[in-house]
Design an enzyme around this catalytic site. Structure first.
Site, PDB file in Angstrom:
ATOM      1  N   ARG A  64      35.284  73.305 -18.488  1.00  0.00           N
ATOM      2  CA  ARG A  64      34.413  73.086 -17.455  1.00  0.00           C
ATOM      3  C   ARG A  64      33.292  74.128 -17.261  1.00  0.00           C
ATOM      4  O   ARG A  64      33.287  75.101 -16.936  1.00  0.00           O
ATOM      5  CB  ARG A  64      35.120  73.582 -16.320  1.00  0.00           C
ATOM      6  CG  ARG A  64      36.499  72.422 -15.700  1.00  0.00           C
ATOM      7  CD  ARG A  64      37.017  72.612 -14.579  1.00  0.00           C
ATOM      8  NE  ARG A  64      37.665  71.490 -14.154  1.00  0.00           N
ATOM      9  CZ  ARG A  64      38.073  71.280 -12.871  1.00  0.00           C
ATOM     10  NH1 ARG A  64      38.475  72.393 -12.273  1.00  0.00           N
ATOM     11  NH2 ARG A  64      38.683  70.301 -12.323  1.00  0.00           N
ATOM     12  N   ASP A  78      33.540  65.276 -16.950  1.00  0.00           N
ATOM     13  CA  ASP A  78      34.777  65.823 -16.322  1.00  0.00           C
ATOM     14  C   ASP A  78      35.378  65.024 -15.619  1.00  0.00           C
ATOM     15  O   ASP A  78      35.371  64.874 -14.199  1.00  0.00           O
ATOM     16  CB  ASP A  78      34.371  67.147 -15.457  1.00  0.00           C
ATOM     17  CG  ASP A  78      35.487  67.882 -15.119  1.00  0.00           C
ATOM     18  OD1 ASP A  78      36.714  67.596 -15.220  1.00  0.00           O
ATOM     19  OD2 ASP A  78      35.113  68.873 -14.358  1.00  0.00           O
ATOM     20  N   GLN A 134      29.929  68.594 -17.340  1.00  0.00           N
ATOM     21  CA  GLN A 134      30.257  68.011 -15.864  1.00  0.00           C
ATOM     22  C   GLN A 134      30.318  66.436 -15.833  1.00  0.00           C
ATOM     23  O   GLN A 134      31.132  65.988 -15.115  1.00  0.00           O
ATOM     24  CB  GLN A 134      29.537  68.559 -14.846  1.00  0.00           C
ATOM     25  CG  GLN A 134      29.587  70.031 -14.538  1.00  0.00           C
ATOM     26  CD  GLN A 134      28.473  70.488 -13.292  1.00  0.00           C
ATOM     27  OE1 GLN A 134      27.760  69.730 -13.022  1.00  0.00           O
ATOM     28  NE2 GLN A 134      28.862  71.652 -12.790  1.00  0.00           N
ATOM     29  N   TYR A 181      39.282  77.353 -12.519  1.00  0.00           N
ATOM     30  CA  TYR A 181      40.854  77.260 -11.883  1.00  0.00           C
ATOM     31  C   TYR A 181      41.306  78.612 -11.166  1.00  0.00           C
ATOM     32  O   TYR A 181      40.756  79.507 -11.188  1.00  0.00           O
ATOM     33  CB  TYR A 181      41.852  76.939 -13.087  1.00  0.00           C
ATOM     34  CG  TYR A 181      41.499  75.540 -13.683  1.00  0.00           C
ATOM     35  CD1 TYR A 181      41.623  74.343 -13.225  1.00  0.00           C
ATOM     36  CD2 TYR A 181      40.637  75.468 -14.847  1.00  0.00           C
ATOM     37  CE1 TYR A 181      41.525  73.096 -13.559  1.00  0.00           C
ATOM     38  CE2 TYR A 181      40.303  74.368 -15.564  1.00  0.00           C
ATOM     39  CZ  TYR A 181      40.640  73.056 -14.892  1.00  0.00           C
ATOM     40  OH  TYR A 181      40.452  71.877 -15.673  1.00  0.00           O
ATOM     41  N   SER A 225      37.731  66.167 -12.612  1.00  0.00           N
ATOM     42  CA  SER A 225      37.119  66.322 -11.241  1.00  0.00           C
ATOM     43  C   SER A 225      36.883  64.712 -10.804  1.00  0.00           C
ATOM     44  O   SER A 225      36.913  64.631  -9.553  1.00  0.00           O
ATOM     45  CB  SER A 225      35.809  66.949 -11.413  1.00  0.00           C
ATOM     46  OG  SER A 225      36.088  68.341 -11.891  1.00  0.00           O
TER      47      SER A 225
END
Length: 523
Positions: A122, A130, A127, A230, A133
């Site tokens: 991350r 990801d 991104q 996280y 997500s």
């Protein structure tokens, strides 16, 4: 090289790792695309849609595995799928290596390269890949939809001829990607939304979306933020305060959506049986952590149950799959971005660069070796704040010496400018006619006085820009009025035009200012 997507074997899985749109982008990278017949049907993508964009449709997974060099999947591979791998193939899918050690060892024995989309680090650059997500975003949205499907009343409050309907109260526990998606959906539907997270820095994000952050009266030595974005495990004291706050809220909340997960651990129990018992009949609990044991004591994975006091607890583990078309579109885009990084030359050939933070972090098996866990990325996921330099406090003597030095420098500059200006004026006066000198001196004085007048105009009545432009226009009008009585017709015309244009500018400035001020008036 050829990249192929088989049909998912996991029961009830409707997603597919390649869509017709992503296949077009993969072809631009130089790959040939293959898909197993019917793989995209559950997500709304027919075989004809794939054929229309040049994707080869093969019947049976064996034919696809034999032909493809890169296998793109959604779910972790089943044992039979791992057996079809070989040393010249690359598998890209969710893998969860910490929970599937035997599967990882079997993939290593086969010599295949395995890229786990759930292991993408991350960091900002990653991104676009990801996938966790992407799926969490869909799960958070779908959780609110499922809650509305099981909740017997409106989300938004209404006043009707039949009576007043109060708005629903929603509590979202965990403000990660899924939590924020749930918050946004619940507030847009008109519910009164509360949210809690152990990381205090997300409070502003929650409040910016129209929800209320649930604060705890707890002085912690550290917050719950962990490296990588996280949440970290909480202390026992913090947990007790947290549970006490939830017990206080439980009788008032209509819908609870739990999203709390800690990487590599079972889901923490946050909504206990006594909290469910204190909720009103007809309330709903949506547990997005059901696959890892659930945040609610009563959650049963893949099932919807009703408690003794009439509270519905939904423990589905396939929320993204329930929106298969959208989930497949986002996941296939994540796969395509990963393939872009793996194909720097866009020639359809994979370059597995283990020096790249993203590729190295996502690779869990390569060349017959297990490469999990990866080293920490060279780039920090969360930038550390730079320590502020302390400003040294000056003593009264040092302040006085500093002011004296600044005054001397300013005086020296002003005297220097006056001397240079005087020498220039003397030089010009030695050669220029007397009439020119008279006009030049008036011009210089006018510039100096005009500058002083303009920058001392108060801005209380209108904006600084309007104040300065109106001051300049006022000086123009005064100069033009002095020239209107001239005997030269050209000067008279120019002066009249100057008065007209400057007047338009001043009047227009006040009109614009009036309209701007009117925007802030209630009446």
């Amino acid at each position: 090289m050829k990249i192929g997507s088989p049909r998912e074997l996991f029961a009830g899985e409707a997603r597919v790792a390649m869509t017709p749109d992503s296949a077009l982008q993969l072809k631009k990278l130089g790959y040939d695309c293959i898909i197993e017949g019917g793989a995209g049907k559950a997500a709304g993508f027919s075989d004809d849609a794939y054929r229309a964009v040049g994707v080869e449709v093969v019947e049976g997974a064996e034919a696809l595995y034999a032909s493809a060099d890169v296998i793109a999947k959604v779910r972790p591979p089943e044992t039979v799928e791992v057996e079809r791998l070989s040393s010249d193939k690359t598998l890209i899918s969710f893998f969860y290596p910490a929970q599937n050690k035997e599967l990882l060892e079997r993939a290593r024995d086969k010599g295949a390269n395995v890229i786990a989309m759930d292991m993408v680090p991350r960091i900002s650059r990653a991104q676009k890949m990801d996938a966790l997500s992407s799926m969490a975003n869909i799960a958070g949205y779908r959780a609110v939809i499922e809650a509305g499907n099981n909740f017997g009343r409106f989300f938004t409050g209404q006043v009707t001829a039949a009576g007043k309907v109060p708005p629903a109260k929603v509590l979202v526990i965990g403000a990660g990607v899924a939590g924020l998606a749930a918050i946004g959906t619940a507030t847009s539907l008109g519910a009164i939304t509360y949210a809690f997270d152990v990381r205090p820095e997300v409070a502003e994000q929650i409040e910016s979306m129209g929800a209320q952050f649930v604060y705890l009266e707890f002085e912690a030595t550290q917050d719950g933020a962990a490296t990588g974005g996280y949440a970290a495990p909480s202390s026992p004291e913090f947990r007790e305060k947290q549970l006490a706050k939830f017990r206080e809220l439980a009788p008032e909340i209509d819908i609870v959506i739990t999203t709390a997960l800690i990487p590599g651990r079972d889901a923490p129990k946050l909504w206990l049986a006594d909290m469910v018992a204190s909720m009103k009949p007809g309330s709903v609990v949506i547990d997005l952590a059901a696959e890892r044991g659930g945040n609610c004591d009563l959650t049963v994975p893949d099932q919807k149950i009703v408690s003794e006091n009439g509270v519905t607890i939904v423990g589905y583990t396939d929320f993204p799959s329930r929106m298969a078309a959208q989930a497949s579109t986002l996941y296939s885009t994540n796969i395509r971005h990963m393939m872009t990084d793996l194909t720097p030359a866009k020639d359809g050939m994979i370059v597995h660069n283990m020096e790249d933070d993203v590729i190295r972090g996502a690779t869990v098996a390569k060349d017959g070796e297990i490469t999990y866990p990866p080293p920490p990325p060279k780039i920090q996921a969360i930038a550390a704040a730079k320590p502020k330099e302390k400003v040294k406090e000056l003593t009264p003597e040092e302040k006085r010496a500093k002011e004296v030095a600044a005054f001397k420098v300013q005086t020296r500059n002003q005297v220097g400018l006056l001397v240079i200006g005087g020498l220039l004026m003397a030089l010009v006066g030695a050669y220029a006619p007397s009439e020119f000198m008279a006009h030049l001196i008036v011009f210089v004085l006018a510039c100096f006085i005009g500058f002083s007048v303009i920058w001392n105009v108060s801005h209380s009545l209108h904006t600084p820009l309007m104040a300065v432009t109106n001051a300049i226009s006022g000086i123009v009008i005064i100069g033009a009025l002095l020239q209107v009585g001239s005997g030269n017709w050209l000067i008279v015309i120019l002066a009249a035009l100057s008065v007209l244009i400057a007047t338009i500018n001043i009047v227009g400035g006040f009109l614009v200012t009036r309209r701007m001020l009117a925007m802030f008036q209630k009446s």
